[in-house]
Design a protein around this motif. Structure first.
Motif, PDB file in Angstrom:
ATOM      1  N   LEU A  63       0.845  -1.198   0.000  1.00  0.00           N
ATOM      2  CA  LEU A  63       0.000   0.000   0.000  1.00  0.00           C
ATOM      3  C   LEU A  63       0.879   1.246   0.000  1.00  0.00           C
ATOM      4  O   LEU A  63       1.942   1.249   0.631  1.00  0.00           O
ATOM      5  CB  LEU A  63      -0.890   0.042   1.252  1.00  0.00           C
ATOM      6  CG  LEU A  63      -1.969  -1.037   1.433  1.00  0.00           C
ATOM      7  CD1 LEU A  63      -2.589  -0.918   2.828  1.00  0.00           C
ATOM      8  CD2 LEU A  63      -3.054  -0.927   0.362  1.00  0.00           C
ATOM      9  N   ARG A  64       0.403   2.269  -0.696  1.00  0.00           N
ATOM     10  CA  ARG A  64       1.128   3.548  -0.637  1.00  0.00           C
ATOM     11  C   ARG A  64       0.124   4.708  -0.634  1.00  0.00           C
ATOM     12  O   ARG A  64      -0.781   4.756  -1.464  1.00  0.00           O
ATOM     13  CB  ARG A  64       2.031   3.698  -1.859  1.00  0.00           C
ATOM     14  CG  ARG A  64       2.885   4.976  -1.789  1.00  0.00           C
ATOM     15  CD  ARG A  64       3.518   5.289  -3.116  1.00  0.00           C
ATOM     16  NE  ARG A  64       4.584   4.348  -3.453  1.00  0.00           N
ATOM     17  CZ  ARG A  64       5.263   4.395  -4.611  1.00  0.00           C
ATOM     18  NH1 ARG A  64       4.962   5.318  -5.519  1.00  0.00           N
ATOM     19  NH2 ARG A  64       6.218   3.522  -4.849  1.00  0.00           N
ATOM     20  N   GLY A  65       0.309   5.620   0.307  1.00  0.00           N
ATOM     21  CA  GLY A  65      -0.483   6.856   0.340  1.00  0.00           C
ATOM     22  C   GLY A  65      -1.987   6.651   0.414  1.00  0.00           C
ATOM     23  O   GLY A  65      -2.751   7.344  -0.273  1.00  0.00           O
ATOM     24  N   VAL A  66      -2.409   5.724   1.253  1.00  0.00           N
ATOM     25  CA  VAL A  66      -3.854   5.446   1.331  1.00  0.00           C
ATOM     26  C   VAL A  66      -4.520   6.353   2.374  1.00  0.00           C
ATOM     27  O   VAL A  66      -4.145   6.350   3.546  1.00  0.00           O
ATOM     28  CB  VAL A  66      -4.116   3.956   1.665  1.00  0.00           C
ATOM     29  CG1 VAL A  66      -5.597   3.715   1.921  1.00  0.00           C
ATOM     30  CG2 VAL A  66      -3.620   3.079   0.521  1.00  0.00           C
ATOM     31  N   ASN A  67      -5.478   7.132   1.904  1.00  0.00           N
ATOM     32  CA  ASN A  67      -6.286   7.999   2.771  1.00  0.00           C
ATOM     33  C   ASN A  67      -7.746   7.612   2.616  1.00  0.00           C
ATOM     34  O   ASN A  67      -8.211   7.455   1.484  1.00  0.00           O
ATOM     35  CB  ASN A  67      -6.147   9.470   2.359  1.00  0.00           C
ATOM     36  CG  ASN A  67      -4.740   9.981   2.554  1.00  0.00           C
ATOM     37  OD1 ASN A  67      -4.210   9.938   3.657  1.00  0.00           O
ATOM     38  ND2 ASN A  67      -4.118  10.439   1.478  1.00  0.00           N
TER      39      ASN A  67
END
Ligand SMILES: Nc1ncnc2c1ncn2[C@@H]1O[C@H](COP(=O)(O)OP(=O)(O)OP(=O)(O)O)[C@@H](O)[C@H]1O
Ligand SMILES: [Mg+2]
Length: 268
Positions: A32-36
């Motif tokens: 996962l990367r940069g999950v908001n």
């Protein structure tokens, strides 16, 4: 059937800038990367995406089974760093205790938390009835169908007085008819209990059938691509023109990001 006005509900869960790197034997994997993501109380959210885009990883981080490498998850403003009864998980493979009856599986959580035995019995009876298994109270998991096992798993989470129900492809192993029946039952439970549900699926149809909001994820590394509000009235009709318009829209969003990838049931 009335829809619940979740658009005006307060936030319950906040996922901020989450990154997850697994250390695998052949090197690091950025899952996962940069999950908001912000989830409102009482919302029914579906996470949709191809195999490997990090849906289970995100759910496991929210459940507290897995720690984010970077970023944070908060519930009611408090950091989530371990599992808790406020967030209950239902898995595809049921994960019931095979040595306990239906009744004892459902009562396990409150009993374990030393709730008074009379209250455990009341909770167990209530949730066993809610999932239609009262007549099967004394059966063991191996004596149940897949659909019944999944009903036990749902009741077991509910008996923990959970706020957020986390479901990882819970109906993926069921036949189409049982799946559709359980979808209906789940929506009814959600509608009557005020639960917040985060539901992982590969299926566009399932997501549009269930969700207030569909979160579309893609892989390499796993991230959120877009989200689509599903403002269709409930109960929803898969054969209606409005349903098909949304199904097509979600399929397009999904395939535009993952053209050529395997593992997605675009089912339209
Ligand atoms: N424990 C682990 N160790 C190493 N890599 C992992 C681990 N768990 C998951 N991964 C990797 O992280 C990525 C995301 O996996 P995840 O299981 O979250 O995807 P998913 O969207 O749930 O897939 P599926 O739809 O197949 O269930 C994949 O590349 C996977 O191989
Ligand atoms: Mg998964």
């Amino acid at each position: 059937m009335l829809d619940r006005p979740t658009t005006i509900a307060p936030d319950i869960l906040e996922v901020s800038a989450v990154r997850k790197i697994y250390q695998a034997s052949n090197g690091p994997v950025e899952a996962l990367r940069g999950v908001n993501l912000t989830i409102r109380k009482g919302e029914f959210v579906c996470l949709l995406g191809a195999s490997g885009c990090g849906k289970s990883t995100l759910l496991r981080i929210v459940a507290g089974f897995e720690k984010a490498t970077e970023g944070s998850v908060t519930m009611y403003g408090f950091p989530v760093d371990k599992p808790g009864p406020d967030r209950g998980m239902v898995f595809q493979d049921y994960a019931l205790f095979p040595w306990l009856t239906v009744r004892d599986n459902i009562g396990f959580g409150p009993k374990h938390r030393r709730v008074a035995s009379k209250v455990v019995d009341e909770l167990t009876d209530k949730f066993m009835a809610m999932v239609g298994l009262t007549a099967f109270a004394d059966r063991y998991p191996h004596q149940l169908s897949g659909g019944m096992k999944q009903r036990v798993a749902i009741a077991r989470v509910l008996s923990n007085d959970t706020d957020v129900l986390l479901m990882d492809e819970p109906f993926g192993a069921l036949d189409a008819l049982t799946r559709s029946k359980l979808q209906e039952e789940l929506v009814e439970i959600w509608r009557t209990t005020g639960l917040t549900v985060i539901f992982v699926t590969h299926s566009v149809e399932e997501a549009v059938m269930l969700a207030d909001r569909v979160i579309v994820m893609s892989a390499g590394p796993g991230r959120i691509d877009c989200e689509i509000e599903v403002d269709l009235p409930r109960p929803r009709d898969v054969a209606s023109p409005e349903f098909n318009v949304l199904r097509r829209e979600v399929t397009q969003k999904l395939t535009s990001h993952i053209a050529g990838s395997r593992g997605v049931a675009a089912d339209s």
